[in-house]
Write an enzyme that holds these catalytic residues in place. Structure first.
Site, PDB file in Angstrom:
ATOM      1  N   LYS A 167       0.820  -1.216   0.000  1.00  0.00           N
ATOM      2  CA  LYS A 167       0.000   0.000   0.000  1.00  0.00           C
ATOM      3  C   LYS A 167       0.849   1.258   0.000  1.00  0.00           C
ATOM      4  O   LYS A 167       0.503   2.239  -0.648  1.00  0.00           O
ATOM      5  CB  LYS A 167      -0.939   0.025   1.216  1.00  0.00           C
ATOM      6  CG  LYS A 167      -2.113  -0.917   1.082  1.00  0.00           C
ATOM      7  CD  LYS A 167      -3.196  -0.561   2.083  1.00  0.00           C
ATOM      8  CE  LYS A 167      -4.380  -1.509   1.966  1.00  0.00           C
ATOM      9  NZ  LYS A 167      -5.363  -1.284   3.035  1.00  0.00           N
TER      10      LYS A 167
ATOM     11  N   LYS B  53      -5.307 -10.240  -6.702  1.00  0.00           N
ATOM     12  CA  LYS B  53      -6.532 -10.511  -5.943  1.00  0.00           C
ATOM     13  C   LYS B  53      -7.574  -9.419  -6.202  1.00  0.00           C
ATOM     14  O   LYS B  53      -7.211  -8.264  -6.479  1.00  0.00           O
ATOM     15  CB  LYS B  53      -6.225 -10.643  -4.453  1.00  0.00           C
ATOM     16  CG  LYS B  53      -5.862  -9.340  -3.786  1.00  0.00           C
ATOM     17  CD  LYS B  53      -5.819  -9.446  -2.254  1.00  0.00           C
ATOM     18  CE  LYS B  53      -5.424  -8.084  -1.691  1.00  0.00           C
ATOM     19  NZ  LYS B  53      -5.340  -8.019  -0.255  1.00  0.00           N
TER      20      LYS B  53
ATOM     21  N   LYS C  21     -10.830  -3.819  -3.223  1.00  0.00           N
ATOM     22  CA  LYS C  21     -11.521  -2.538  -3.322  1.00  0.00           C
ATOM     23  C   LYS C  21     -10.572  -1.461  -3.799  1.00  0.00           C
ATOM     24  O   LYS C  21     -10.925  -0.609  -4.596  1.00  0.00           O
ATOM     25  CB  LYS C  21     -12.057  -2.123  -1.939  1.00  0.00           C
ATOM     26  CG  LYS C  21     -13.421  -2.692  -1.629  1.00  0.00           C
ATOM     27  CD  LYS C  21     -13.829  -2.402  -0.180  1.00  0.00           C
ATOM     28  CE  LYS C  21     -13.179  -3.363   0.785  1.00  0.00           C
ATOM     29  NZ  LYS C  21     -13.944  -3.616   2.018  1.00  0.00           N
TER      30      LYS C  21
HETATM   31  P1  TYM Z   1     -10.357  -6.429   4.398  1.00  0.00           P
HETATM   32  O1  TYM Z   1     -11.392  -5.436   4.740  1.00  0.00           O
HETATM   33  O2  TYM Z   1      -9.339  -6.079   3.362  1.00  0.00           O
HETATM   34  O3  TYM Z   1     -11.034  -7.759   3.907  1.00  0.00           O
HETATM   35  C1  TYM Z   1     -12.092  -8.363   4.654  1.00  0.00           C
HETATM   36  C2  TYM Z   1     -12.011  -9.872   4.507  1.00  0.00           C
HETATM   37  O4  TYM Z   1     -12.137 -10.265   3.128  1.00  0.00           O
HETATM   38  C3  TYM Z   1     -11.050 -11.098   2.767  1.00  0.00           C
HETATM   39  N1  TYM Z   1     -10.689 -10.819   1.358  1.00  0.00           N
HETATM   40  C4  TYM Z   1     -10.602 -11.746   0.396  1.00  0.00           C
HETATM   41  N2  TYM Z   1     -10.798 -13.077   0.417  1.00  0.00           N
HETATM   42  C5  TYM Z   1     -10.667 -13.732  -0.753  1.00  0.00           C
HETATM   43  N3  TYM Z   1     -10.344 -13.135  -1.934  1.00  0.00           N
HETATM   44  C6  TYM Z   1     -10.129 -11.807  -1.998  1.00  0.00           C
HETATM   45  N4  TYM Z   1      -9.834 -11.222  -3.157  1.00  0.00           N
HETATM   46  C7  TYM Z   1     -10.255 -11.045  -0.792  1.00  0.00           C
HETATM   47  N5  TYM Z   1     -10.132  -9.731  -0.491  1.00  0.00           N
HETATM   48  C8  TYM Z   1     -10.403  -9.603   0.828  1.00  0.00           C
HETATM   49  C9  TYM Z   1      -9.926 -10.715   3.702  1.00  0.00           C
HETATM   50  O5  TYM Z   1      -8.971 -11.742   3.823  1.00  0.00           O
HETATM   51  C10 TYM Z   1     -10.680 -10.452   4.987  1.00  0.00           C
HETATM   52  O6  TYM Z   1     -10.915 -11.653   5.697  1.00  0.00           O
HETATM   53  N6  TYM Z   1      -7.194  -5.998   8.204  1.00  0.00           N
HETATM   54  C11 TYM Z   1      -8.467  -6.566   7.807  1.00  0.00           C
HETATM   55  C12 TYM Z   1      -9.614  -6.126   8.681  1.00  0.00           C
HETATM   56  C13 TYM Z   1      -9.413  -6.380  10.126  1.00  0.00           C
HETATM   57  C14 TYM Z   1      -9.500  -7.633  10.791  1.00  0.00           C
HETATM   58  C15 TYM Z   1      -9.239  -7.366  12.162  1.00  0.00           C
HETATM   59  C16 TYM Z   1      -9.775  -8.935  10.360  1.00  0.00           C
HETATM   60  C17 TYM Z   1      -9.113  -5.449  11.078  1.00  0.00           C
HETATM   61  N7  TYM Z   1      -9.003  -6.038  12.294  1.00  0.00           N
HETATM   62  C18 TYM Z   1      -9.245  -8.387  13.106  1.00  0.00           C
HETATM   63  C19 TYM Z   1      -9.769  -9.946  11.316  1.00  0.00           C
HETATM   64  C20 TYM Z   1      -9.511  -9.684  12.681  1.00  0.00           C
HETATM   65  C21 TYM Z   1      -8.769  -6.123   6.398  1.00  0.00           C
HETATM   66  O7  TYM Z   1      -8.359  -5.072   5.968  1.00  0.00           O
HETATM   67  O8  TYM Z   1      -9.604  -6.939   5.700  1.00  0.00           O
END
Ligand code: TYM
Length: 332
Positions: free
Chosen positions: A112, A195, A198
């Site tokens: 990022k 992948k 967003k």
């Molecule tokens: P985030 O918001 O990027 O994504 C949310 C969830 O979606 C999954 N994901 C995917 N899975 C499969 N294919 C894809 N292309 C794909 N893109 C996203 C992510 O693996 C995730 O499970 N840091 C985290 C948010 C967070 C969090 C936490 C998660 C903050 N604190 C504590 C678990 C526990 C995040 O940015 O996910």
């Protein structure tokens, strides 16, 4: 009952198919066997600039999508991260046991910050995985259901839990990443070696839960495949077709090999039509339910307040334990 916890950033206008298949589908399943906590990490969202009014709206919208996608507020604790101040408080303590080099190795930060240049990246973005570790460790969960891209962050949470326990005495549960084999990584439709994301995917590479079904169908039909015509599962040589097969397999729960057999002698157009139908059939009810829920923001806010109160009950206990262990003088 063992516990799980997870969250998704409210940073876009909609969750996408990767969020849904990689995470939400698995969250819903865990509700049978675990005590479940699902939250909206709005504090993570502001590690990159957000419009305040939009962030508020997206936070509600994300909550509505959780519920519409199958999170049952009677079974799960659903809350907003910033409503539970213990997240930020524990994050500070964890920041102080995290190595600078250790944080520098987090690949998501590297990716990022590489985009906007290191100067443009905030310190919040740098320390983001530590806040995520706090999110997790506060609730002492056994599992964290996430997609594959969050594996390294959960690994950091494990390391910090072990380090804290070792230094200050048994305090945290060492959590495990629960990563499903199917759907763990959904790829961009236009660029199927990256992948679906967003922030990184162009509009035609994304399938959003909140898009009009016609738009979704069109995007799937124009998904990049290859010059060949054979429907085969081959990540290396046929990433586009492989992505479509994996999406279909996850949605229908049919093994890839049996899908490949079904499509023998058929054309990409057939596969795309079926993927499109399966995706739309699954996400359209989620979209309409989300819109219904958003009609009554007061009710959503009330549910989130209830969730936050329950979450604080657990979080405050862990934080008090941590504060005592590190040697903070208790307030009178
Ligand atoms: P985030 O918001 O990027 O994504 C949310 C969830 O979606 C999954 N994901 C995917 N899975 C499969 N294919 C894809 N292309 C794909 N893109 C996203 C992510 O693996 C995730 O499970 N840091 C985290 C948010 C967070 C969090 C936490 C998660 C903050 N604190 C504590 C678990 C526990 C995040 O940015 O996910």
């Amino acid at each position: 009952r063992p516990r799980v916890l997870s969250g998704m950033q409210p940073s876009g206008n909609s969750l996408h198919l990767g969020n849904y298949l990689g995470a939400l589908v698995n969250w819903v399943k865990t509700q049978h066997d675990y005590q479940t906590l699902f939250f909206i990490p709005d504090m993570h969202a502001i590690t990159v600039a957000q419009d305040p009014a939009q962030l508020r709206e997206r936070t509600r919208k994300t909550a509505a999508q959780y519920i519409a996608g199958g999170i049952d507020v009677d079974k799960s604790i659903l809350f907003v991260q910033s409503h539970v101040p213990e997240h930020a408080q524990l994050a500070w303590v964890l920041n102080c046991i995290t190595g600078f080099g250790e944080a520098s190795r987090m690949t998501q930060f590297k990716d990022k910050s590489a985009k906007g240049g290191a100067e443009a990246a905030s310190v919040g973005l740098f320390t983001y995985p530590v806040l995520m570790a706090a999110d997790i460790l506060l609730y002492r969960p056994q599992g964290v259901p996430v997609g594959d891209d969050q594996r390294q962050h959960v690994e950091l949470a494990r390391d910090l839990a072990k380090r804290f326990n070792h230094r200050f005495g048994e305090t945290f549960t060492v959590p495990e990443a629960f990563i499903q084999k199917e759907g763990a990584r959904i790829y961009d439709l236009q660029n199927p070696t990256a992948k679906m994301s967003k922030s990184a995917s162009g509009p035609n590479g994304l399938i959003n839960l909140m898009d009009d079904p016609k738009v979704t169908a069109k995007r799937i039909k124009s998904a990049v495949t290859d010059a060949d015509t054979v429907i085969a599962h081959d990540r290396e040589n046929k990433p586009g077709v492989t992505n479509l097969l994996e999406i279909l397999s996850t949605l229908t729960e049919k093994p890839i090999q049996s899908l490949v057999a079904d499509y023998e002698g058929k054309m990409y157009g057939h596969l795309k039509a079926d993927v499109s139908e399966a995706v739309v059939a699954r996400i359209e009810p989620i979209r309409s339910r989300t819109l219904e829920l958003l009609d009554d923001p007061g009710e959503l806010d009330r549910l989130l307040a209830q969730g936050a109160a329950k979450a604080r009950g657990i979080a405050a206990e862990t934080l008090a334990d941590v504060y005592a262990k590190v040697g903070f003088l208790p307030p009178m």
